[in-house]
Design an enzyme around this catalytic site. Structure first.
Site, PDB file in Angstrom:
ATOM      1  N   HIS A 146      11.065  15.260  13.701  1.00 54.90           N
ATOM      2  CA  HIS A 146       9.755  14.996  14.289  1.00 54.90           C
ATOM      3  C   HIS A 146       8.648  15.214  13.258  1.00 54.90           C
ATOM      4  O   HIS A 146       8.638  16.212  12.555  1.00 54.90           O
ATOM      5  CB  HIS A 146       9.545  15.909  15.500  1.00 54.90           C
ATOM      6  CG  HIS A 146       8.265  15.672  16.207  1.00 54.90           C
ATOM      7  ND1 HIS A 146       7.516  16.694  16.702  1.00 54.90           N
ATOM      8  CD2 HIS A 146       7.599  14.532  16.497  1.00 54.90           C
ATOM      9  CE1 HIS A 146       6.438  16.212  17.282  1.00 54.90           C
ATOM     10  NE2 HIS A 146       6.467  14.890  17.164  1.00 54.90           N
ATOM     11  N   ASP A 176       5.930  -3.227  -0.131  1.00 50.13           N
ATOM     12  CA  ASP A 176       6.124  -4.520  -0.771  1.00 50.13           C
ATOM     13  C   ASP A 176       6.608  -4.325  -2.205  1.00 50.13           C
ATOM     14  O   ASP A 176       6.792  -3.192  -2.655  1.00 50.13           O
ATOM     15  CB  ASP A 176       4.830  -5.347  -0.711  1.00 50.13           C
ATOM     16  CG  ASP A 176       3.638  -4.667  -1.375  1.00 50.13           C
ATOM     17  OD1 ASP A 176       3.827  -3.919  -2.356  1.00 50.13           O
ATOM     18  OD2 ASP A 176       2.503  -4.903  -0.908  1.00 50.13           O
ATOM     19  N   HIS A 185      -6.440   2.083   0.188  1.00 50.57           N
ATOM     20  CA  HIS A 185      -5.165   1.863  -0.490  1.00 50.57           C
ATOM     21  C   HIS A 185      -4.890   2.972  -1.510  1.00 50.57           C
ATOM     22  O   HIS A 185      -3.745   3.394  -1.668  1.00 50.57           O
ATOM     23  CB  HIS A 185      -5.144   0.492  -1.166  1.00 50.57           C
ATOM     24  CG  HIS A 185      -3.819   0.119  -1.740  1.00 50.57           C
ATOM     25  ND1 HIS A 185      -2.669   0.029  -0.982  1.00 50.57           N
ATOM     26  CD2 HIS A 185      -3.445  -0.181  -3.014  1.00 50.57           C
ATOM     27  CE1 HIS A 185      -1.653  -0.305  -1.761  1.00 50.57           C
ATOM     28  NE2 HIS A 185      -2.100  -0.442  -2.994  1.00 50.57           N
ATOM     29  N   TYR A 194      -0.925  -5.770   0.349  1.00 51.67           N
ATOM     30  CA  TYR A 194      -1.064  -4.647   1.288  1.00 51.67           C
ATOM     31  C   TYR A 194      -0.034  -4.657   2.412  1.00 51.67           C
ATOM     32  O   TYR A 194      -0.285  -4.163   3.512  1.00 51.67           O
ATOM     33  CB  TYR A 194      -2.493  -4.592   1.852  1.00 51.67           C
ATOM     34  CG  TYR A 194      -3.508  -4.482   0.752  1.00 51.67           C
ATOM     35  CD1 TYR A 194      -3.693  -3.290   0.082  1.00 51.67           C
ATOM     36  CD2 TYR A 194      -4.251  -5.593   0.358  1.00 51.67           C
ATOM     37  CE1 TYR A 194      -4.605  -3.185  -0.960  1.00 51.67           C
ATOM     38  CE2 TYR A 194      -5.166  -5.505  -0.679  1.00 51.67           C
ATOM     39  CZ  TYR A 194      -5.338  -4.295  -1.332  1.00 51.67           C
ATOM     40  OH  TYR A 194      -6.237  -4.194  -2.361  1.00 51.67           O
ATOM     41  N   SER A 195       1.133  -5.181   2.148  1.00 52.37           N
ATOM     42  CA  SER A 195       2.231  -5.158   3.128  1.00 52.37           C
ATOM     43  C   SER A 195       3.009  -3.855   2.965  1.00 52.37           C
ATOM     44  O   SER A 195       4.147  -3.831   2.494  1.00 52.37           O
ATOM     45  CB  SER A 195       3.139  -6.374   2.947  1.00 52.37           C
ATOM     46  OG  SER A 195       2.463  -7.550   3.313  1.00 52.37           O
ATOM     47  N   ASN A 196       2.342  -2.781   3.338  1.00 54.86           N
ATOM     48  CA  ASN A 196       2.886  -1.429   3.209  1.00 54.86           C
ATOM     49  C   ASN A 196       2.525  -0.639   4.465  1.00 54.86           C
ATOM     50  O   ASN A 196       1.442  -0.817   5.023  1.00 54.86           O
ATOM     51  CB  ASN A 196       2.285  -0.721   1.998  1.00 54.86           C
ATOM     52  CG  ASN A 196       2.429  -1.511   0.724  1.00 54.86           C
ATOM     53  OD1 ASN A 196       3.530  -1.762   0.275  1.00 54.86           O
ATOM     54  ND2 ASN A 196       1.311  -1.930   0.150  1.00 54.86           N
TER      55      ASN A 196
END
Length: 130
Positions: A20, A28, A97, A119-121
């Site tokens: 948890h 990316d 970022h 920014y595909s994170n």
């Protein structure tokens, strides 16, 4: 042999080890990742895609909260929409970022995809399942 879910043994092991509030990220091709945290599943530019990996991970992992870079709103709104559709009942947080990259020090694992869009994170916080 495992019949269902994620068959990548490294990812499966990583998910079992999370508790948890532990953090895992999906990134990316360009995301800087510490070698000891990297689970590299990239095959070629664009494959597997970020959203394909996120979608599959969510079938096998319970998420309490997610973190995205603020820049995704302007630079990659379609990807942001895809993420929000998959995580519609989950609390989201936006940070710069630069701050996102700093927060990677707190994650246990980073799955590197073949994604080649900006920014595909995402950082995912594990939810308690009971």
């Amino acid at each position: 042999m495992k019949l269902n879910g994620i068959v990548n043994s490294t990812i499966s092991k990583a998910l079992v080890e999370l508790g948890h509030t532990d953090l895992i990220a999906i990134g990316d091709l360009g995301l800087p990742i510490e070698e000891d945290k990297k689970i590299d599943i990239s095959l070629k530019m664009g494959s597997p895609s970020f959203i394909e990996v996120l979608d599959e991970l969510l079938k096998d992992f319970s998420v309490e909260k997610y973190i995205l870079a603020e820049e995704i709103k302007k630079e990659n709104p379609k990807q942001e929409e895809n993420i929000k559709n998959l995580l519609k009942d989950t609390k989201g947080e936006y940070i710069s970022h630069e701050e996102f990259k700093k927060r990677l020090k707190d994650v246990k694992y980073v799955i590197r995809t073949g994604e080649n869009t900006a920014y595909s994170n995402i950082i995912l916080q594990s939810k308690n399942i009971f």
